[in-house]
Write a protein that holds these residues in place. Sequence first.
Motif, PDB file in Angstrom:
ATOM      1  N   MET A   9       0.821  -1.355   0.001  1.00 24.81           N
ATOM      2  CA  MET A   9      -0.017   0.139   0.177  1.00 24.81           C
ATOM      3  C   MET A   9       0.950   1.359   0.009  1.00 24.81           C
ATOM      4  SD  MET A   9      -3.038  -1.213  -0.145  1.00 24.81           S
ATOM      5  CE  MET A   9      -4.257  -0.048   0.384  1.00 24.81           C
ATOM      6  N   GLY A  10       1.975   1.162   0.595  1.00 23.71           N
ATOM      7  CA  GLY A  10       2.827   2.285   0.624  1.00 23.71           C
ATOM      8  C   GLY A  10       4.093   2.018   1.158  1.00 23.71           C
ATOM      9  N   VAL A  11       4.920   2.937   1.263  1.00 19.15           N
ATOM     10  CA  VAL A  11       6.458   3.033   1.977  1.00 19.15           C
ATOM     11  C   VAL A  11       7.040   4.089   2.603  1.00 19.15           C
ATOM     12  CG1 VAL A  11       7.843   3.670   0.042  1.00 19.15           C
ATOM     13  CG2 VAL A  11       8.875   2.088   1.687  1.00 19.15           C
ATOM     14  N   GLU A  21       5.930  11.742  13.493  1.00 18.61           N
ATOM     15  CA  GLU A  21       4.937  11.480  12.140  1.00 18.61           C
ATOM     16  C   GLU A  21       6.061  11.164  11.104  1.00 18.61           C
ATOM     17  OE1 GLU A  21       3.315  15.584  12.074  1.00 18.61           O
ATOM     18  OE2 GLU A  21       1.834  14.917  13.378  1.00 18.61           O
ATOM     19  N   VAL A  22       5.388  10.397   9.990  1.00 23.55           N
ATOM     20  CA  VAL A  22       6.292   9.824   9.024  1.00 23.55           C
ATOM     21  C   VAL A  22       5.601  10.340   7.629  1.00 23.55           C
ATOM     22  CG1 VAL A  22       7.125   7.988  10.131  1.00 23.55           C
ATOM     23  CG2 VAL A  22       4.864   7.665   8.904  1.00 23.55           C
ATOM     24  N   LYS A  23       6.143  10.406   6.740  1.00 21.87           N
ATOM     25  CA  LYS A  23       5.969  10.822   5.136  1.00 21.87           C
ATOM     26  C   LYS A  23       5.803   9.371   4.660  1.00 21.87           C
ATOM     27  CE  LYS A  23       9.089  13.634   4.467  1.00 21.87           C
ATOM     28  NZ  LYS A  23       9.908  14.600   3.940  1.00 21.87           N
ATOM     29  N   ILE A  24       4.755   9.147   3.955  1.00 24.47           N
ATOM     30  CA  ILE A  24       4.525   7.959   3.173  1.00 24.47           C
ATOM     31  C   ILE A  24       4.292   8.124   1.727  1.00 24.47           C
ATOM     32  CG2 ILE A  24       2.926   5.866   3.267  1.00 24.47           C
ATOM     33  CD1 ILE A  24       2.319   6.435   6.090  1.00 24.47           C
ATOM     34  N   LYS A  25       5.104   7.452   0.951  1.00 26.50           N
ATOM     35  CA  LYS A  25       4.659   7.166  -0.512  1.00 26.50           C
ATOM     36  C   LYS A  25       3.574   6.200  -0.788  1.00 26.50           C
ATOM     37  CE  LYS A  25       6.554   6.350  -5.076  1.00 26.50           C
ATOM     38  NZ  LYS A  25       7.725   5.952  -5.857  1.00 26.50           N
ATOM     39  N   SER A  26       2.525   6.710  -1.021  1.00 23.34           N
ATOM     40  CA  SER A  26       1.245   5.952  -0.942  1.00 23.34           C
ATOM     41  C   SER A  26       0.977   5.399  -2.589  1.00 23.34           C
ATOM     42  CB  SER A  26      -0.010   6.700  -0.677  1.00 23.34           C
ATOM     43  OG  SER A  26      -1.043   5.949  -0.985  1.00 23.34           O
ATOM     44  N   PHE A  27       0.745   4.005  -2.377  1.00 23.34           N
ATOM     45  CA  PHE A  27       0.350   3.399  -3.943  1.00 23.34           C
ATOM     46  C   PHE A  27      -1.066   3.208  -3.925  1.00 23.34           C
ATOM     47  CE2 PHE A  27       4.638   1.593  -2.418  1.00 23.34           C
ATOM     48  CZ  PHE A  27       5.240   2.390  -3.444  1.00 23.34           C
ATOM     49  N   THR A  28      -2.020   3.772  -3.467  1.00 24.65           N
ATOM     50  CA  THR A  28      -3.236   3.835  -3.475  1.00 24.65           C
ATOM     51  C   THR A  28      -3.818   5.049  -4.484  1.00 24.65           C
ATOM     52  OG1 THR A  28      -3.461   5.472  -1.615  1.00 24.65           O
ATOM     53  CG2 THR A  28      -3.580   3.003  -1.210  1.00 24.65           C
ATOM     54  N   GLU A  29      -5.026   4.793  -5.016  1.00 23.89           N
ATOM     55  CA  GLU A  29      -5.471   5.769  -5.928  1.00 23.89           C
ATOM     56  C   GLU A  29      -5.525   7.209  -5.505  1.00 23.89           C
ATOM     57  OE1 GLU A  29      -9.231   6.371  -9.280  1.00 23.89           O
ATOM     58  OE2 GLU A  29      -9.362   4.849  -7.674  1.00 23.89           O
ATOM     59  N   ASN A  30      -6.076   7.410  -4.237  1.00 18.86           N
ATOM     60  CA  ASN A  30      -5.977   8.573  -3.433  1.00 18.86           C
ATOM     61  C   ASN A  30      -4.986   8.421  -2.483  1.00 18.86           C
ATOM     62  OD1 ASN A  30      -8.037   9.908  -4.804  1.00 18.86           O
ATOM     63  ND2 ASN A  30      -9.526   8.525  -3.768  1.00 18.86           N
ATOM     64  N   GLY A  35      -4.210   4.543   4.655  1.00 24.76           N
ATOM     65  CA  GLY A  35      -4.538   3.730   6.029  1.00 24.76           C
ATOM     66  C   GLY A  35      -5.781   3.521   6.161  1.00 24.76           C
ATOM     67  N   ALA A  36      -6.516   3.525   5.167  1.00 28.00           N
ATOM     68  CA  ALA A  36      -8.068   3.584   5.321  1.00 28.00           C
ATOM     69  C   ALA A  36      -8.688   2.178   5.275  1.00 28.00           C
ATOM     70  CB  ALA A  36      -8.712   4.192   3.893  1.00 28.00           C
ATOM     71  N   ASP A  87      -7.913  -9.433   1.012  1.00 27.18           N
ATOM     72  CA  ASP A  87      -9.028  -9.474   1.502  1.00 27.18           C
ATOM     73  C   ASP A  87      -9.924  -8.300   2.251  1.00 27.18           C
ATOM     74  OD1 ASP A  87      -8.408  -9.641   3.864  1.00 27.18           O
ATOM     75  OD2 ASP A  87      -9.053 -11.755   4.109  1.00 27.18           O
ATOM     76  N   ARG A  88      -9.023  -7.226   2.325  1.00 30.59           N
ATOM     77  CA  ARG A  88      -9.520  -5.940   3.143  1.00 30.59           C
ATOM     78  C   ARG A  88      -9.788  -4.782   1.862  1.00 30.59           C
ATOM     79  NH1 ARG A  88      -5.672  -4.655   7.460  1.00 30.59           N
ATOM     80  NH2 ARG A  88      -5.995  -6.199   8.986  1.00 30.59           N
ATOM     81  N   LEU A  89      -9.390  -5.169   0.735  1.00 25.91           N
ATOM     82  CA  LEU A  89      -9.770  -4.335  -0.357  1.00 25.91           C
ATOM     83  C   LEU A  89     -10.854  -4.164  -0.786  1.00 25.91           C
ATOM     84  CD1 LEU A  89      -6.377  -4.091  -2.124  1.00 25.91           C
ATOM     85  CD2 LEU A  89      -7.095  -2.526  -0.169  1.00 25.91           C
ATOM     86  N   PRO A  90     -12.043  -3.187  -1.146  1.00 22.97           N
ATOM     87  CA  PRO A  90     -13.022  -3.386  -1.729  1.00 22.97           C
ATOM     88  C   PRO A  90     -12.996  -4.005  -3.246  1.00 22.97           C
ATOM     89  CG  PRO A  90     -12.469  -1.058  -2.021  1.00 22.97           C
ATOM     90  CD  PRO A  90     -11.409  -1.879  -1.072  1.00 22.97           C
ATOM     91  N   GLU A  91     -14.017  -4.653  -3.755  1.00 23.95           N
ATOM     92  CA  GLU A  91     -14.133  -5.035  -5.049  1.00 23.95           C
ATOM     93  C   GLU A  91     -13.747  -3.832  -6.049  1.00 23.95           C
ATOM     94  OE1 GLU A  91     -13.732  -8.290  -6.010  1.00 23.95           O
ATOM     95  OE2 GLU A  91     -13.509  -8.767  -4.037  1.00 23.95           O
ATOM     96  N   THR A  92     -13.281  -4.036  -7.113  1.00 21.14           N
ATOM     97  CA  THR A  92     -13.153  -3.338  -8.195  1.00 21.14           C
ATOM     98  C   THR A  92     -14.464  -2.754  -8.843  1.00 21.14           C
ATOM     99  OG1 THR A  92     -12.671  -4.683  -9.814  1.00 21.14           O
ATOM    100  CG2 THR A  92     -10.805  -3.656  -8.724  1.00 21.14           C
ATOM    101  N   LYS A  93     -14.596  -1.475  -9.016  1.00 18.03           N
ATOM    102  CA  LYS A  93     -15.992  -1.082  -9.570  1.00 18.03           C
ATOM    103  C   LYS A  93     -16.197  -1.372 -10.979  1.00 18.03           C
ATOM    104  CE  LYS A  93     -16.318   2.178  -5.935  1.00 18.03           C
ATOM    105  NZ  LYS A  93     -15.967   3.535  -5.242  1.00 18.03           N
ATOM    106  N   GLU A  94     -15.241  -1.056 -12.007  1.00 18.11           N
ATOM    107  CA  GLU A  94     -15.276  -1.305 -13.276  1.00 18.11           C
ATOM    108  C   GLU A  94     -14.772  -2.723 -13.515  1.00 18.11           C
ATOM    109  OE1 GLU A  94     -16.151   1.658 -15.123  1.00 18.11           O
ATOM    110  OE2 GLU A  94     -16.396   2.539 -13.264  1.00 18.11           O
TER     111      GLU A  94
END
Length: 184
Positions: A9-11, A21-30, A35-36, A87-94
Amino acid sequence: MPEVGMLLMGVVVGAKGIKGEVKIKSFTENPEDVGAYGPLMDASGKMTFNLKIVGLSKGLPVARIKGISDRNAAEALKGTQLYVSRDRLPETKEEEEYYHADLIGLPVFFQDGTKFGIILRLHDFGAGDMLEIVPEGKGEKAAVLVPFTVEMVPEVDISGGRVVVELGEDFFEVPENPESAAKP
């Protein structure tokens, strides 16, 4: 190496401020969604990180991590990859939207049913996704990059566990260098 079924999800790329506090390079769409999906884990699965996103710094999410309260502890996490269970991620919409992890390891076939190889990785070099495919019976060094477009990859069947590619007859031809051909 992360456990099977874990998605990156990130690094952690560094500390921010003096309170841990830490800065995170996120690989999520938003980026703020890193952390969601609940607690994240390191690659070994032994360490768990409860993130609370508190802001952005130059486009990178800034997070507080439970148990990290000073800059030294935050800096020690630099380079830590953060994973979540698939399994924690939602199913893709498209219909034509996939998680990279769902494609990795799938067998790849030509239109006529002949097996071409297996998807090793996906890359995004800025002009669109590329599938890195290891041809059947060859090693990683023989991997081929195929643009992940509808024209080149007309069928992706996640539930059926297969991908079909349509590569032109000249796909594997190496173009002749016009400069060397002109020299006697």
